[in-house]
Scaffold this motif. Structure first.
Motif, PDB file in Angstrom:
ATOM      1  N   ASP A 237       0.755  -1.395   0.099  1.00  0.00           N
ATOM      2  CA  ASP A 237      -0.063   0.060  -0.003  1.00  0.00           C
ATOM      3  C   ASP A 237       0.788   1.168   0.031  1.00  0.00           C
ATOM      4  O   ASP A 237       2.102   1.319   0.509  1.00  0.00           O
ATOM      5  CB  ASP A 237      -1.159   0.057   1.205  1.00  0.00           C
ATOM      6  N   LEU A 238       0.183   2.432  -0.449  1.00  0.00           N
ATOM      7  CA  LEU A 238       0.969   3.473  -0.619  1.00  0.00           C
ATOM      8  C   LEU A 238       0.148   4.850  -0.354  1.00  0.00           C
ATOM      9  O   LEU A 238      -1.068   4.742  -0.383  1.00  0.00           O
ATOM     10  CB  LEU A 238       1.307   3.720  -2.220  1.00  0.00           C
ATOM     11  N   SER A 239       0.806   5.639   0.424  1.00  0.00           N
ATOM     12  CA  SER A 239       0.136   7.110   0.781  1.00  0.00           C
ATOM     13  C   SER A 239       1.178   8.231   0.373  1.00  0.00           C
ATOM     14  O   SER A 239       2.268   8.031  -0.255  1.00  0.00           O
ATOM     15  CB  SER A 239      -0.237   6.956   2.166  1.00  0.00           C
ATOM     16  N   SER A 240       0.673   9.394   0.795  1.00  0.00           N
ATOM     17  CA  SER A 240       1.572  10.473   0.265  1.00  0.00           C
ATOM     18  C   SER A 240       2.651  10.534   0.978  1.00  0.00           C
ATOM     19  O   SER A 240       3.820  11.325   0.744  1.00  0.00           O
ATOM     20  CB  SER A 240       0.523  11.946   0.299  1.00  0.00           C
ATOM     21  N   SER A 241       2.899   9.982   2.075  1.00  0.00           N
ATOM     22  CA  SER A 241       4.052  10.089   3.377  1.00  0.00           C
ATOM     23  C   SER A 241       4.556   8.970   3.324  1.00  0.00           C
ATOM     24  O   SER A 241       5.809   8.823   3.966  1.00  0.00           O
ATOM     25  CB  SER A 241       3.456  10.561   4.492  1.00  0.00           C
ATOM     26  N   GLY A 242       4.028   7.771   2.796  1.00  0.00           N
ATOM     27  CA  GLY A 242       4.650   6.490   3.248  1.00  0.00           C
ATOM     28  C   GLY A 242       4.193   5.362   2.332  1.00  0.00           C
ATOM     29  O   GLY A 242       3.501   5.341   1.459  1.00  0.00           O
ATOM     30  N   MET A 243       4.732   4.144   2.442  1.00  0.00           N
ATOM     31  CA  MET A 243       4.335   2.977   2.009  1.00  0.00           C
ATOM     32  C   MET A 243       4.706   1.580   2.874  1.00  0.00           C
ATOM     33  O   MET A 243       5.453   1.819   3.575  1.00  0.00           O
ATOM     34  CB  MET A 243       4.849   2.513   0.709  1.00  0.00           C
ATOM     35  N   GLN A 244       4.008   0.436   2.585  1.00  0.00           N
ATOM     36  CA  GLN A 244       4.234  -0.731   3.128  1.00  0.00           C
ATOM     37  C   GLN A 244       4.730  -1.572   1.884  1.00  0.00           C
ATOM     38  O   GLN A 244       4.253  -1.717   1.165  1.00  0.00           O
ATOM     39  CB  GLN A 244       3.112  -1.545   3.925  1.00  0.00           C
ATOM     40  N   VAL A 245       6.010  -2.253   2.231  1.00  0.00           N
ATOM     41  CA  VAL A 245       6.708  -3.243   1.442  1.00  0.00           C
ATOM     42  C   VAL A 245       6.868  -4.556   1.972  1.00  0.00           C
ATOM     43  O   VAL A 245       7.196  -4.655   3.135  1.00  0.00           O
ATOM     44  CB  VAL A 245       7.956  -2.405   0.638  1.00  0.00           C
ATOM     45  N   GLN A 246       6.712  -5.532   0.991  1.00  0.00           N
ATOM     46  CA  GLN A 246       6.982  -6.845   1.630  1.00  0.00           C
ATOM     47  C   GLN A 246       8.284  -7.052   0.729  1.00  0.00           C
ATOM     48  O   GLN A 246       8.637  -7.052  -0.651  1.00  0.00           O
ATOM     49  CB  GLN A 246       5.984  -7.658   0.996  1.00  0.00           C
ATOM     50  N   ALA A 247       9.347  -7.527   1.403  1.00  0.00           N
ATOM     51  CA  ALA A 247      10.854  -7.901   1.027  1.00  0.00           C
ATOM     52  C   ALA A 247      11.264  -9.260   1.478  1.00  0.00           C
ATOM     53  O   ALA A 247      10.683  -9.770   2.448  1.00  0.00           O
ATOM     54  CB  ALA A 247      11.715  -6.823   1.700  1.00  0.00           C
TER      55      ALA A 247
END
Length: 98
Positions: free
Chosen positions: A38-48
């Protein structure tokens, strides 16, 4: 429960958009493939597929699938991590958009 009934701590400052897009994570000269959840104007959640630490600086690149649209490239900082097996979910704060 409506948004107005929730406590202040439960409300997000920024709306998050579900993305599920392939991303390139660049850290210390290495490029690692991941998934932006997911993505917002201030950050994101990433799976690595590997482990990072809070405070690590990553460049994130999301290529556009459309020739007319430029992809996203951002300098980020890891602000939280959650390990799930061999993979890790990362909370990334966007520091600078390129």
């Amino acid at each position: 429960m409506s948004e107005h009934e929730r406590g202040y701590d439960e409300k997000r400052d920024f709306i998050r958009m579900r993305v599920d897009a392939n991303v390139s994570l660049i850290h210390a000269g290495q490029e690692i493939e991941g998934i932006c959840l997911d993505l917002s104007s201030s950050g994101m959640q990433v799976q690595a597929p590997r482990q990072f630490s809070v405070g690590d600086q990553l460049t994130v690149r999301i290529d556009s699938e459309h020739a007319a649209l430029k992809g996203l490239e951002a300098d980020t900082e890891v602000v939280w991590t959650k390990t799930a097996g061999d993979e890790q979910h990362l909370g990334l704060k966007i520091l600078n958009m390129r």
